[in-house]
Design a protein around this motif. Structure first.
Motif, mmCIF file in Angstrom:
data_model
loop_
_atom_site.group_PDB
_atom_site.id
_atom_site.type_symbol
_atom_site.label_atom_id
_atom_site.label_comp_id
_atom_site.label_asym_id
_atom_site.label_seq_id
_atom_site.Cartn_x
_atom_site.Cartn_y
_atom_site.Cartn_z
ATOM 1 N N GLY A 105 0.819 -1.217 0.000
ATOM 2 C CA GLY A 105 0.000 0.000 0.000
ATOM 3 C C GLY A 105 0.844 1.255 0.000
ATOM 4 N N LEU A 106 1.872 1.282 0.837
ATOM 5 C CA LEU A 106 2.736 2.476 0.903
ATOM 6 C C LEU A 106 3.518 2.660 -0.399
ATOM 7 C CD1 LEU A 106 3.984 4.803 2.667
ATOM 8 C CD2 LEU A 106 5.861 3.212 3.102
ATOM 9 N N ILE A 107 4.100 1.551 -0.878
ATOM 10 C CA ILE A 107 4.939 1.657 -2.093
ATOM 11 C C ILE A 107 4.092 2.098 -3.283
ATOM 12 C CG2 ILE A 107 6.438 0.386 -3.700
ATOM 13 C CD1 ILE A 107 7.648 0.792 -0.865
ATOM 14 N N ARG A 108 2.900 1.534 -3.427
ATOM 15 C CA ARG A 108 2.026 1.946 -4.537
ATOM 16 C C ARG A 108 1.671 3.419 -4.425
ATOM 17 N NH1 ARG A 108 -1.513 -1.319 -7.715
ATOM 18 N NH2 ARG A 108 -0.836 -3.481 -7.673
ATOM 19 N N ASP A 109 1.400 3.881 -3.205
ATOM 20 C CA ASP A 109 0.996 5.283 -3.067
ATOM 21 C C ASP A 109 2.160 6.215 -3.416
ATOM 22 O OD1 ASP A 109 -0.998 7.178 -2.574
ATOM 23 O OD2 ASP A 109 -0.207 7.579 -0.573
ATOM 24 N N ILE A 110 3.349 5.907 -2.911
ATOM 25 C CA ILE A 110 4.489 6.802 -3.167
ATOM 26 C C ILE A 110 4.916 6.736 -4.635
ATOM 27 C CG2 ILE A 110 6.941 7.219 -2.667
ATOM 28 C CD1 ILE A 110 6.404 6.485 0.229
ATOM 29 N N THR A 111 5.077 5.512 -5.151
ATOM 30 C CA THR A 111 5.676 5.414 -6.486
ATOM 31 C C THR A 111 4.663 5.641 -7.621
ATOM 32 O OG1 THR A 111 5.400 3.023 -6.551
ATOM 33 C CG2 THR A 111 7.490 3.844 -5.709
ATOM 34 N N ARG A 112 3.416 5.193 -7.443
ATOM 35 C CA ARG A 112 2.426 5.355 -8.532
ATOM 36 C C ARG A 112 1.604 6.618 -8.333
ATOM 37 N NH1 ARG A 112 0.017 -0.478 -10.296
ATOM 38 N NH2 ARG A 112 1.896 -1.673 -9.909
ATOM 39 N N ASN A 113 0.914 6.726 -7.187
ATOM 40 C CA ASN A 113 -0.005 7.857 -7.011
ATOM 41 C C ASN A 113 0.756 9.180 -6.899
ATOM 42 O OD1 ASN A 113 -1.897 5.842 -6.932
ATOM 43 N ND2 ASN A 113 -2.210 5.917 -4.721
ATOM 44 N N LEU A 114 1.887 9.164 -6.195
ATOM 45 C CA LEU A 114 2.647 10.413 -6.014
ATOM 46 C C LEU A 114 3.790 10.529 -7.023
ATOM 47 C CD1 LEU A 114 2.767 10.309 -2.098
ATOM 48 C CD2 LEU A 114 1.275 11.713 -3.528
ATOM 49 N N ASP A 115 3.957 9.499 -7.835
ATOM 50 C CA ASP A 115 4.953 9.498 -8.911
ATOM 51 C C ASP A 115 6.355 9.858 -8.383
ATOM 52 O OD1 ASP A 115 5.691 9.074 -11.474
ATOM 53 O OD2 ASP A 115 5.198 11.091 -12.202
ATOM 54 N N THR A 116 6.703 9.303 -7.227
ATOM 55 C CA THR A 116 8.004 9.589 -6.608
ATOM 56 C C THR A 116 8.823 8.300 -6.533
ATOM 57 O OG1 THR A 116 7.042 11.349 -5.292
ATOM 58 C CG2 THR A 116 9.130 10.453 -4.500
ATOM 59 N N ALA A 117 9.973 8.292 -7.172
ATOM 60 C CA ALA A 117 10.846 7.100 -7.113
ATOM 61 C C ALA A 117 11.520 7.029 -5.740
ATOM 62 C CB ALA A 117 11.892 7.189 -8.206
ATOM 63 N N ILE A 118 11.709 5.817 -5.240
ATOM 64 C CA ILE A 118 12.403 5.621 -3.952
ATOM 65 C C ILE A 118 13.863 5.241 -4.211
ATOM 66 C CG2 ILE A 118 12.439 4.164 -1.869
ATOM 67 C CD1 ILE A 118 9.334 3.985 -2.208
ATOM 68 N N SER A 119 14.088 4.622 -5.361
ATOM 69 C CA SER A 119 15.427 4.159 -5.713
ATOM 70 C C SER A 119 16.464 5.280 -5.585
ATOM 71 C CB SER A 119 15.378 3.634 -7.156
ATOM 72 O OG SER A 119 16.682 3.371 -7.584
ATOM 73 N N GLY A 120 17.529 4.985 -4.864
ATOM 74 C CA GLY A 120 18.642 5.929 -4.729
ATOM 75 C C GLY A 120 18.413 7.049 -3.719
ATOM 76 N N LYS A 121 17.177 7.164 -3.175
ATOM 77 C CA LYS A 121 16.867 8.272 -2.260
ATOM 78 C C LYS A 121 17.309 7.960 -0.828
ATOM 79 C CE LYS A 121 14.406 10.691 -5.297
ATOM 80 N NZ LYS A 121 12.967 10.523 -5.503
ATOM 81 N N ARG A 122 17.518 9.030 -0.067
ATOM 82 C CA ARG A 122 17.784 8.878 1.371
ATOM 83 C C ARG A 122 16.418 8.869 2.078
ATOM 84 N NH1 ARG A 122 21.166 14.273 1.635
ATOM 85 N NH2 ARG A 122 19.446 14.751 0.223
ATOM 86 N N VAL A 123 16.082 7.717 2.700
ATOM 87 C CA VAL A 123 14.743 7.549 3.275
ATOM 88 C C VAL A 123 14.848 7.401 4.791
ATOM 89 C CG1 VAL A 123 12.646 6.134 3.266
ATOM 90 C CG2 VAL A 123 13.958 6.417 1.148
#
Ligand code: NDP
Length: 270
Positions: A105-123
């Motif tokens: 649910g979280l990954i779909r919301d961030i990457t699809r709905n918010l169009d934000t890549a997580i790859s390479g980011k400081r999280v």
């Protein structure tokens, strides 16, 4: 008899899950009911037994019962095993099946709905309870440059990080004090402090320029959201995650995945 489902928590009155699952059921023409069940803090297992006796088909589990739910299940999906926590239960003749849909649910919301890549980011993941356990491995699977878990109780953050399946060089545990002089591109609040309007002792400097500040809490502006907004972050609540994790749970129970966008828009408009 109509198939019965419920969300169990304490507190649970704030939960929007019934409205979401009712919308999914209308959309996919499934004959089912879905309600809230408040379990006493020391009565989760008894409440589950009662629902099984009444013929319920399954439940969602929310704060603070996700670990107890894991212990109660006879069988676990891979997502539930890696989280060590369960948010979706199915009651069958063979036994109790546990799943965890928070991560998807979280990954779909961030990457699809918010169009934000997580790859390479400081999280930065704040909290180490059931919700944090559920999203930790799925976040790592997105290959962030760094994933820091910060929690009031350091031991719990260390437990989360120690269960890493992936190359864990980029995962670290710390306290809130340990965040001094660190900056992040994505900061996720997975503590339950939004429920009690409690501020977190997170340094204002954690929000890097262009940071996405994501609070899993929904339906109100939390002190974390205020702090992030005041320091220039893009602030998002957990409503998208709620609907996406519910869609995964619905698909697990009913074998059909509903459209989430219209339901996110409907709940947002209320
Ligand atoms: P848990 O009770 O399992 O964990 C609570 C976490 O919050 C722990 O890390 C705890 O720290 C921390 N915490 C509680 N009070 C404080 C405080 N005063 N100061 C600092 N830290 C604190 O809850 P869950 O993990 O199940 O849920 C967390 C939140 O996420 C809830 O608000 C829930 O509604 C939300 N959520 C939203 C979802 C969505 O779809 N949008 C899905 C799942 C959860 P410690 O370990 O030190 O006690």
């Amino acid at each position: 008899m109509v198939d019965q489902y419920a969300v169990i928590g304490n507190p649970v009155a704030h939960s929007k899950s019934p409205m979401i699952h009712e919308a999914f059921a209308r959309q996919t023409r499934q004959d089912m009911t879905y309600e809230r069940v408040l379990a006493p803090l020391d009565g989760f297992a008894d409440t589950i037994r009662d629902l099984i006796a009444k013929g319920y088909k399954g439940v969602n589990v929310t704060v603070p019962f996700k670990f107890e739910a894991f212990a109660l299940c006879d069988f676990h999906t891979e997502q539930a095993k890696s989280a060590g926590a369960v948010n979706t239960i199915s009651f069958t003749a063979n036994g109790i099946y546990g799943n965890n849909t928070d991560g998807d649910g979280l990954i779909r919301d961030i990457t699809r709905n918010l169009d934000t890549a997580i790859s390479g980011k400081r999280v930065l993941l704040l909290g180490a309870g059931g919700a944090a356990e559920g999203v930790f491995q799925p976040l790592l699977a997105e290959c962030p440059g760094l994933l820091v878990v910060a929690n009031r109780t350091l031991q719990k953050a260390e437990n989360v990080v120690s269960k890493s399946h992936h190359e864990s060089r980029q995962a670290k545990a710390t306290t809130f004090e340990g965040l001094k002089n660190q900056q992040f591109d994505i900061v996720i609040n997975a503590t339950s402090t939004g429920l009690t309007d409690t501020a977190l002792p997170v340094p204002d400097t954690v929000f890097a320029e262009g940071c996405l500040a994501y609070d899993m809490m929904y339906g109100r502006e939390t002190p974390f959201m205020k702090q992030a907004r005041n320091h220039g972050a893009q602030v998002v609540d957990g409503l998208g995650m709620l609907v996406e994790q519910a869609a995964e749970a619905f698909a697990y129970w009913r074998g059909i995945r509903p459209e989430t966008q219209p339901v996110i828009a409907m709940v947002r408009a209320l």
